[in-house]
Write a protein that holds these residues in place. Structure first.
Motif, PDB file in Angstrom:
ATOM      1  N   CYS B 156       0.835  -1.209   0.000  1.00  0.00           N
ATOM      2  CA  CYS B 156       0.000   0.000   0.000  1.00  0.00           C
ATOM      3  C   CYS B 156       0.870   1.259   0.000  1.00  0.00           C
ATOM      4  O   CYS B 156       2.020   1.228   0.450  1.00  0.00           O
ATOM      5  N   VAL B 157       0.317   2.355  -0.470  1.00  0.00           N
ATOM      6  CA  VAL B 157       0.947   3.670  -0.310  1.00  0.00           C
ATOM      7  C   VAL B 157      -0.108   4.681   0.102  1.00  0.00           C
ATOM      8  O   VAL B 157      -1.302   4.503  -0.178  1.00  0.00           O
ATOM      9  N   SER B 158       0.364   5.747   0.744  1.00  0.00           N
ATOM     10  CA  SER B 158      -0.520   6.861   1.077  1.00  0.00           C
ATOM     11  C   SER B 158      -0.378   7.937   0.005  1.00  0.00           C
ATOM     12  O   SER B 158       0.618   7.989  -0.721  1.00  0.00           O
ATOM     13  N   GLY B 159      -1.382   8.804  -0.094  1.00  0.00           N
ATOM     14  CA  GLY B 159      -1.301  10.015  -0.916  1.00  0.00           C
ATOM     15  C   GLY B 159      -1.035   9.775  -2.386  1.00  0.00           C
ATOM     16  O   GLY B 159      -1.470   8.784  -2.972  1.00  0.00           O
ATOM     17  N   TYR B 160      -0.304  10.720  -2.978  1.00  0.00           N
ATOM     18  CA  TYR B 160       0.008  10.678  -4.401  1.00  0.00           C
ATOM     19  C   TYR B 160       1.513  10.700  -4.587  1.00  0.00           C
ATOM     20  O   TYR B 160       2.226  11.324  -3.802  1.00  0.00           O
ATOM     21  N   LEU B 161       1.977  10.054  -5.645  1.00  0.00           N
ATOM     22  CA  LEU B 161       3.422   9.970  -5.889  1.00  0.00           C
ATOM     23  C   LEU B 161       3.826  10.751  -7.135  1.00  0.00           C
ATOM     24  O   LEU B 161       3.068  10.841  -8.095  1.00  0.00           O
ATOM     25  N   ALA B 281      -7.977  -2.232   8.482  1.00  0.00           N
ATOM     26  CA  ALA B 281      -7.221  -1.144   7.860  1.00  0.00           C
ATOM     27  C   ALA B 281      -8.132  -0.206   7.078  1.00  0.00           C
ATOM     28  O   ALA B 281      -7.825   0.988   6.935  1.00  0.00           O
ATOM     29  N   GLN B 282      -9.252  -0.763   6.577  1.00  0.00           N
ATOM     30  CA  GLN B 282     -10.162   0.100   5.800  1.00  0.00           C
ATOM     31  C   GLN B 282     -10.608   1.314   6.606  1.00  0.00           C
ATOM     32  O   GLN B 282     -10.774   2.400   6.072  1.00  0.00           O
ATOM     33  N   ALA B 283     -10.774   1.117   7.911  1.00  0.00           N
ATOM     34  CA  ALA B 283     -11.268   2.189   8.773  1.00  0.00           C
ATOM     35  C   ALA B 283     -10.305   3.370   8.826  1.00  0.00           C
ATOM     36  O   ALA B 283     -10.706   4.501   9.092  1.00  0.00           O
ATOM     37  N   ILE B 284      -9.013   3.105   8.591  1.00  0.00           N
ATOM     38  CA  ILE B 284      -8.038   4.187   8.717  1.00  0.00           C
ATOM     39  C   ILE B 284      -7.481   4.627   7.370  1.00  0.00           C
ATOM     40  O   ILE B 284      -6.679   5.554   7.293  1.00  0.00           O
ATOM     41  N   ALA B 285      -7.907   3.990   6.289  1.00  0.00           N
ATOM     42  CA  ALA B 285      -7.333   4.288   4.973  1.00  0.00           C
ATOM     43  C   ALA B 285      -7.519   5.758   4.617  1.00  0.00           C
ATOM     44  O   ALA B 285      -6.680   6.361   3.949  1.00  0.00           O
ATOM     45  N   GLY B 286      -8.608   6.334   5.122  1.00  0.00           N
ATOM     46  CA  GLY B 286      -8.882   7.734   4.815  1.00  0.00           C
ATOM     47  C   GLY B 286      -7.865   8.679   5.411  1.00  0.00           C
ATOM     48  O   GLY B 286      -7.624   9.771   4.880  1.00  0.00           O
ATOM     49  N   ALA B 287      -7.213   8.272   6.518  1.00  0.00           N
ATOM     50  CA  ALA B 287      -6.264   9.146   7.216  1.00  0.00           C
ATOM     51  C   ALA B 287      -5.106   9.562   6.314  1.00  0.00           C
ATOM     52  O   ALA B 287      -4.545  10.638   6.480  1.00  0.00           O
ATOM     53  N   ASN B 289      -5.265   8.755   2.777  1.00  0.00           N
ATOM     54  CA  ASN B 289      -5.688   8.518   1.406  1.00  0.00           C
ATOM     55  C   ASN B 289      -4.936   7.306   0.849  1.00  0.00           C
ATOM     56  O   ASN B 289      -4.300   7.382  -0.204  1.00  0.00           O
ATOM     57  N   CYS B 290      -4.998   6.194   1.577  1.00  0.00           N
ATOM     58  CA  CYS B 290      -4.195   5.012   1.244  1.00  0.00           C
ATOM     59  C   CYS B 290      -4.858   4.143   0.183  1.00  0.00           C
ATOM     60  O   CYS B 290      -6.081   4.103   0.085  1.00  0.00           O
ATOM     61  N   ARG B 291      -4.051   3.450  -0.570  1.00  0.00           N
ATOM     62  CA  ARG B 291      -4.595   2.450  -1.492  1.00  0.00           C
ATOM     63  C   ARG B 291      -3.620   1.294  -1.685  1.00  0.00           C
ATOM     64  O   ARG B 291      -2.423   1.443  -1.457  1.00  0.00           O
ATOM     65  N   ILE B 292      -4.192   0.172  -2.117  1.00  0.00           N
ATOM     66  CA  ILE B 292      -3.381  -1.018  -2.403  1.00  0.00           C
ATOM     67  C   ILE B 292      -2.838  -0.892  -3.822  1.00  0.00           C
ATOM     68  O   ILE B 292      -3.591  -0.622  -4.758  1.00  0.00           O
ATOM     69  N   ILE B 293      -1.546  -1.074  -3.989  1.00  0.00           N
ATOM     70  CA  ILE B 293      -0.938  -0.957  -5.328  1.00  0.00           C
ATOM     71  C   ILE B 293      -0.277  -2.253  -5.768  1.00  0.00           C
ATOM     72  O   ILE B 293       0.224  -2.331  -6.893  1.00  0.00           O
ATOM     73  N   GLY B 294      -0.272  -3.262  -4.913  1.00  0.00           N
ATOM     74  CA  GLY B 294       0.374  -4.503  -5.335  1.00  0.00           C
ATOM     75  C   GLY B 294       0.353  -5.539  -4.239  1.00  0.00           C
ATOM     76  O   GLY B 294      -0.374  -5.403  -3.244  1.00  0.00           O
ATOM     77  N   ARG B 295       1.157  -6.565  -4.420  1.00  0.00           N
ATOM     78  CA  ARG B 295       1.113  -7.702  -3.516  1.00  0.00           C
ATOM     79  C   ARG B 295       2.528  -8.275  -3.362  1.00  0.00           C
ATOM     80  O   ARG B 295       3.322  -8.270  -4.308  1.00  0.00           O
ATOM     81  N   ILE B 296       2.807  -8.746  -2.171  1.00  0.00           N
ATOM     82  CA  ILE B 296       4.076  -9.432  -1.923  1.00  0.00           C
ATOM     83  C   ILE B 296       3.994 -10.825  -2.553  1.00  0.00           C
ATOM     84  O   ILE B 296       2.934 -11.458  -2.518  1.00  0.00           O
TER      85      ILE B 296
END
Lengths: 335, 335
Positions: B156-161, B281-287, B289-296
């Motif tokens: 996951c990452v927060s915000g924008y890159l 984690a969904q409950a805090i994703a807004g803190a 602006n997190c999203r899933i971008i991949g998988r281990i």
């Protein structure tokens, strides 16, 4: 630069042989994680050394490594704290492996001596600048401070004064090189008074380390404590080697005294002792070769800036606090 | 220099309005004395910013003050620590009062926002170099680390890159200045993800802040955790402003993606989440602006250097981990 930042960190700085059990996580993550015992306060101090400002460019990397840690350990000594951890930020023009090897020898040599683990760092390309933060532990509420000197306390110093300033005159070729090179060693490899600082807890009413010169640093004690002081110039401790230089007419008596009073870089401790502690203090005076050099005045003063009087045979030459003598004149100067 | 070191310290840096009760002694003595609660570990990180290496000479003093503290707070966020104290060592060519005033505005503005008290410092004359050490507190044993990512965890990452790297292109005039100047702000005034880092404790299996670029920093997680990862390029978060620049053909899609993957200076958090924590984690994703971008990847790997694969519409352009893209090309570079 051939080595990447991470190569340098892992190859030179992450190989600290010390593994303190209170370091939960050392170099290599975003933060170090450290454990402070519940009966201890954390003492921290950060110091930066810049080439041609705080040390001559001729200083060896090993000496620089030693000194960059020693000045921080001396701050810990001044509050009576036990050294624990250090962080290091080093900016280098080039990643010279021989240079780094030598720097580490000086840094880790002193770190091992005091059981200090390097727990974090930053390594960047730039002008030669070394910043070290030291972290120490001191029993809660027992740290020595500047502001505790009281009327009629004795003023004391450890060791000898003026040797480092004499070493700087040698390093900058303002004085002929003399043998043995003890003066250069006193400049480049100061020995922080860590043991003495610890022993002074519960005894000294105030304490400071002598980095800017006795007059300047005692002045900080006087200002923080709102007192004045009288120093006996006949009691200012000059080393055997300094006395030899005076005998050999390499340096004159008054110059030597001026270096001792204002030269700086000695990293000895200046502290005050209440009269009722003098007897107990005698037992530890040997730890730092301490002696009484003066006395705090008998009145509190409201605002004291440089309230130091002198007695002794040479007092006529020091009618007031001398200022403006620079302990190191490089291209720049402390801001 | 008109002002002495002590004038500067007292006038600019000792006037920190914050007075934390856990600071037993702040600026002005040999050491600061700090109280660490017995149920907390101390997290520390030191970072140095050098002009023309880590920031363009055109950076305003206020932005530099903000950023020099923000990069440290971002390290604290990455381990989930609550910020507490900072020390500052600043080397300046001249003691310009207007410059210092502006620097302090940026530094203390951010410090107040996170209840960080400046407890020590060193002010010297020299090249423009700013070193900040941050100190944070984290519940014992709960700090986030790099080495905890497990097979099949979500990345996951927060915000924008990529915004900060785009801002650097603007600052160095490699890209035309666009309005509003959000990209420059993202470069100069990053907002550390302190709140998010705290919320991720007990949820994320690993965490790092994105200072060198997503690929490089995720690479540190993978190496420390001995795993690989697959990223979906369609999910790399680009800001509304970045998408506008793409629409306006100021920047092309692949360049934008490359900046997002390798640009650095974003100071967002990259972290991994076990599947059984996704719901919480969904409950805090807004803190953040997190999203899933991949998988281990589904296997542990013994030695992983750069084991990242890409999927998504643009994956053909990123067949392997891109390296060698510098997020800031100044006179020097990180060693």
């Amino acid at each position: 630069m051939g080595l990447s930042e991470f190569d340098i960190i892992s190859r030179f700085f992450a190989r600290d042989p010390l593994r303190r059990t209170d370091v939960r996580l050392g170099i290599g993550d975003d933060c170090a994680l450290l454990e402070v015992p519940s009966n201890r306060e954390l003492a921290v101090s950060i110091d930066t050394l810049i080439e041609d400002v705080h040390f001559p460019a001729s200083t060896s990397p090993s000496d620089l490594g030693h000194k960059s840690l020693a000045v921080g350990l001396s701050d810990l000594a001044a509050v009576g704290a036990q050294p624990a951890w250090a962080t290091l930020s080093i900016s280098l023009p080039t990643a010279d492996e021989a240079w780094l090897e030598d720097f580490c020898k000086g840094f880790f040599g002193l770190a091992e001596q005091y059981n200090v683990q390097l727990v974090g760092g930053d390594t960047v390309r730039g002008p030669l600048v070394v910043t070290v933060q030291v972290h120490g532990l001191v029993p809660r509420g027992e740290a020595l401070r500047r502001g505790g000197a009281r009327p009629l306390d004795s003023v004391c110093v450890s060791g000898y004064l003026g040797d480092a300033a004499t070493g700087l005159l040698v390093a900058t070729e303002q004085l002929e090189r003399v043998s043995p090179p003890v003066m250069l060693d006193r400049l480049n490899r100061p020995e922080p008074r860590v043991e003495l600082g610890g022993l002074l807890r519960g005894l000294a009413s105030s304490c400071i380390d002598i980095s800017d010169g006795l007059i300047a640093d005692l002045g900080h004690i006087l200002e923080a404590s709102q007192v004045s002081a009288t120093l006996d110039l006949d009691r200012i401790p000059l080393s055997r080697e300094m006395l030899d230089l005076i005998d050999a007419k390499v340096i004159d008596q008054h110059k030597a005294l001026k270096l001792a009073l204002t030269g700086g870089d000695d990293y000895e401790l200046c502290f005050t002792l209440p009269n009722d502690k003098l007897k107990r203090a005698q037992a530890i005076a040997g730890a730092g070769n301490c002696r009484i050099i003066g006395r705090i005045g008998d009145n509190k003063v409201i605002k004291c800036t440089g309230g130091i009087k002198f007695t002794g045979a040479d007092a006529e030459y020091f009618p007031e606090v001398p200022t403006g003598y620079d302990h190191f004149e490089g291209k720049g100067k402390d801001a």
